[in-house]
Design a protein around this motif. Structure first.
Motif: not given
Length: 288
Positions: A146, A178-180, A185-187, A190, A222-223, A225, A264
């Motif tokens: 995050v 990714y949006r949180l 947690k990541p959704s 994108k 945001f996430f 990765a 995840w």
């Protein structure tokens, strides 16, 4: 005695059938509807299970499956996702995707004076002593953290991933933002509507990816990765690739999934370090 032999024989037969089912694999190609043009680097997997993979540059894929009733999700940026049962894929492994209209993000016009400060968000330390590995079972294994914004809005300039060591050679990755979800947690959503693909042989140090062309201006955390999509094999990636890491109390939640579209899993520092969190050395350079 005869009954016992029959039971043993039946048990062995059932084990053989189960092993055969578990060993099934589907080989196919993903193409565009109408043009038959291959779609590269498509995510293919059973959501929530460690069953998944990523198609190669020519749209070809190989998916190891077990339960014929499982539902496989096939998705790629710019295309409508499809859901098919394993049984349907076994019958017809070649899949076509329909291009989807991509909703363009709202362009934000800011007064002069915005985005004057350049800063780093995330963890930027580079260490070989504290590391974290990407436990991969197949293509699509992903690790991320995050990123918390200091000010809003924030313009993202580049993304960086500090490699502690890479003995696996040239690896192909996809960078995902990714949006949180409300729970942090990541959704599946994108934030950049293009595939950001990078091939890297960096043995130690940062993998840096320029995002300035995306004009990515964000108002929410945001996430960030990094997804492994090619090069070497899963065992080599797991054992020969590691990222710099640290332990701390800051709220930079670290998640890993072992294959495409898997679950995840939040990483923990363990009970003996209660309250502390492992943190991957992933960071972004921004202006706010």
């Amino acid at each position: 005695m005869r009954s016992l032999r029959l039971s043993i024989t039946l048990f062995i037969l059932l084990l053989t059938v189960a092993a055969g089912a578990a060993a099934q694999s589907i080989n196919g190609i993903i193409t565009k509807v109408g043009s038959q043009e291959p779609v590269p680097f498509v995510n293919i997997g059973v959501p929530g299970k460690a069953v998944g993979t990523v198609a190669d540059e020519q749209g070809r894929y190989r998916l190891s499956v077990a339960a014929p009733t499982d539902t496989v999700r096939i998705s790629s940026i710019g295309f409508r996702p499809r859901r098919l049962t394993v049984q349907a894929l076994l019958t017809q492994p070649n899949v076509q995707l329909t291009e989807d209209a991509v909703a363009l993000r709202e362009v934000k016009v800011k007064a002069k004076g915005y985005f004057r400060r350049t800063r780093t968000l995330g963890i930027s330390t580079n260490s070989e002593n504290s590391t974290i590995t990407l436990a991969a079972t197949d293509l699509g294994a992903e690790i991320g953290t995050v990123i918390s914004l200091k000010h809003k809005p924030t313009k993202v300039l580049n993304a960086n991933f500090n490699v502690a060591y890479n003995r696996a050679g040239a690896l192909k990755f996809r960078v995902n933002l990714y949006r949180l979800l409300p729970n942090g947690k990541p959704s599946m959503e994108k934030l950049v509507q293009r595939d950001i693909i990078v091939t890297s042989s960096v043995a130690k140090g940062p993998i840096t990816v320029d995002l300035t062309a995306d004009q990515l201006i964000l108002d929410d955390d945001f996430f960030l990765a990094l997804e492994w999509i090619g090069g070497a094999d899963a065992a080599k990636v797991t054992n020969a690739l590691a990222f710099s890491a640290s332990i701390g109390y800051t709220n930079n939640d670290l998640y890993i999934r072992t294959t495409s579209q898997g679950t995840w899993e939040r990483q923990s520092a363990g009970a003996y370090l209660a309250g502390m969190q492992p943190r991957a050395s992933f960071y972004v350079t921004v202006q706010d």
